[in-house]
Design an enzyme around this catalytic site. Structure first.
Site, mmCIF file in Angstrom:
data_model
loop_
_atom_site.group_PDB
_atom_site.id
_atom_site.type_symbol
_atom_site.label_atom_id
_atom_site.label_comp_id
_atom_site.label_asym_id
_atom_site.label_seq_id
_atom_site.Cartn_x
_atom_site.Cartn_y
_atom_site.Cartn_z
ATOM 1 N N ASN A 35 42.576 32.557 39.632
ATOM 2 C CA ASN A 35 41.327 33.215 39.201
ATOM 3 C C ASN A 35 41.539 34.705 38.917
ATOM 4 O OD1 ASN A 35 41.622 34.308 41.731
ATOM 5 N ND2 ASN A 35 39.682 33.570 42.555
ATOM 6 N N HIS A 40 42.996 36.908 40.946
ATOM 7 C CA HIS A 40 42.999 37.821 42.100
ATOM 8 C C HIS A 40 44.400 38.378 42.343
ATOM 9 C CE1 HIS A 40 43.795 34.351 45.200
ATOM 10 N NE2 HIS A 40 44.929 34.928 44.886
ATOM 11 N N GLU A 64 39.232 39.212 45.237
ATOM 12 C CA GLU A 64 38.682 38.149 44.404
ATOM 13 C C GLU A 64 37.912 38.746 43.220
ATOM 14 O OE1 GLU A 64 39.652 35.321 44.944
ATOM 15 O OE2 GLU A 64 39.694 34.786 47.054
ATOM 16 N N ASP A 104 48.226 41.426 52.850
ATOM 17 C CA ASP A 104 47.020 40.829 53.424
ATOM 18 C C ASP A 104 47.350 39.889 54.575
ATOM 19 O OD1 ASP A 104 48.270 38.893 51.868
ATOM 20 O OD2 ASP A 104 46.696 38.832 50.359
HETATM 21 P P1 PGA Z 1 50.852 31.636 45.081
HETATM 22 O O1 PGA Z 1 49.651 32.646 45.294
HETATM 23 O O2 PGA Z 1 52.087 32.468 45.031
HETATM 24 O O3 PGA Z 1 50.835 30.730 46.284
HETATM 25 O O4 PGA Z 1 50.583 30.923 43.805
HETATM 26 C C1 PGA Z 1 49.654 33.845 44.587
HETATM 27 C C2 PGA Z 1 48.431 34.635 44.951
HETATM 28 O O5 PGA Z 1 47.406 34.030 45.287
HETATM 29 O O6 PGA Z 1 48.515 35.869 44.893
#
Ligand code: PGA
Length: 242
Positions: free
Chosen positions: A135, A137, A142, A67
């Site tokens: 959450n 995702h 999301e 992404d």
């Molecule tokens: P993070 O994010 O590695 O910064 O915890 C993971 C994600 O949102 O996929």
């Protein structure tokens, strides 16, 4: 799902890097799916070490990133384009033309998404690295993203914007949108390795592994993947029932 329990993020990164190393050694022309965020930094650190000390060769490897924020300039230090170069690409021998990161500067985001999806169809991902949001995702898919979604534009949720706030000096600088592989795109990867570390991931990990398979927890779609490894540290594994 295969669950590997480790002590902390350092150990998780080493495990994931070893799995990626094996994949690259077996198939020097493999296609890697890569991720950004805090979680994969230790994986990239170990891959760089393997490259420098054990001659792990990336010269025929292709990469696709999950992404990118939208809109964002490539040279913006918060862009995922910038992150990937600083954390990995500048330190290994991957060819620039083999690196694919969806363009966060484009005017026609739909065309960028469609072109990116087509590129992945033509170069199927052999192994995809994933983190997980608090959450549930994966990439920027999301909660409530349909499982059938391909690469698309998303509006980020308040929870993700808050999770990402630590990377920006000012809250108003955080982009409100992103371009992301969809859940259907991710599921097409032949192998998936997801890393979850830290207490704030414990709920999401529990739901992903032992909860209902539902778009309310996008990562729960991985229950249906035929070759998915979850590397989880003690804190993130806290709520998993044995
Ligand atoms: P993070 O994010 O590695 O910064 O915890 C993971 C994600 O949102 O996929």
């Amino acid at each position: 799902m295969k669950i590997i329990k480790v002590q902390n993020n350092e150990e998780a990164g080493l495990k994931a890097a070893e799995i990626f190393k094996k994949e690259i050694k077996n198939n020097p022309k493999c296609v890697l799916g890569l991720a950004t965020g805090s979680t994969p930094k230790t994986t990239y650190k170990h891959l760089i070490k393997f490259h420098k000390h054990n001659d792990l060769d990336f010269s025929d490897v292709k990469t696709f990133n999950l992404d990118e924020y939208y809109p964002i300039k490539k040279e913006n230090i918060q862009s995922y384009h910038y992150f990937m170069h600083i954390k990995l690409f500048d330190h290994i021998n991957v060819k620039p033309e083999n690196v694919n990161i969806i363009d966060g500067e484009c005017d026609d985001y739909q065309k960028s998404c469609d072109d990116f999806e087509k590129m992945i169809e033509e170069n199927p991902i052999d192994i995809q690295l994933l983190g997980i949001g608090s959450n549930g995702h994966i990439a920027f898919n999301e909660p409530n993203t349909p499982f059938t979604q391909k690469t698309h534009l998303v509006q980020l949720t308040e929870s993700t914007i808050n999770d990402n706030a630590r990377f920006f000096d000012h809250h108003e600088e955080i982009p409100l949108h992103a371009l992301t592989m969809g859940l259907a795109t991710i599921m097409k990867a032949k192998k998936i390795v997801l890393i979850a570390t830290g207490k704030n991931k414990a709920n999401a990990v529990k739901h992903m592994i032992q909860g209902d398979k539902t778009p309310l927890c996008p990562a729960s779609i991985l229950q249906d993947h035929s070759d998915c490894t979850i590397i989880v540290d003690e804190e993130a594994a806290e709520l998993i029932e044995e």
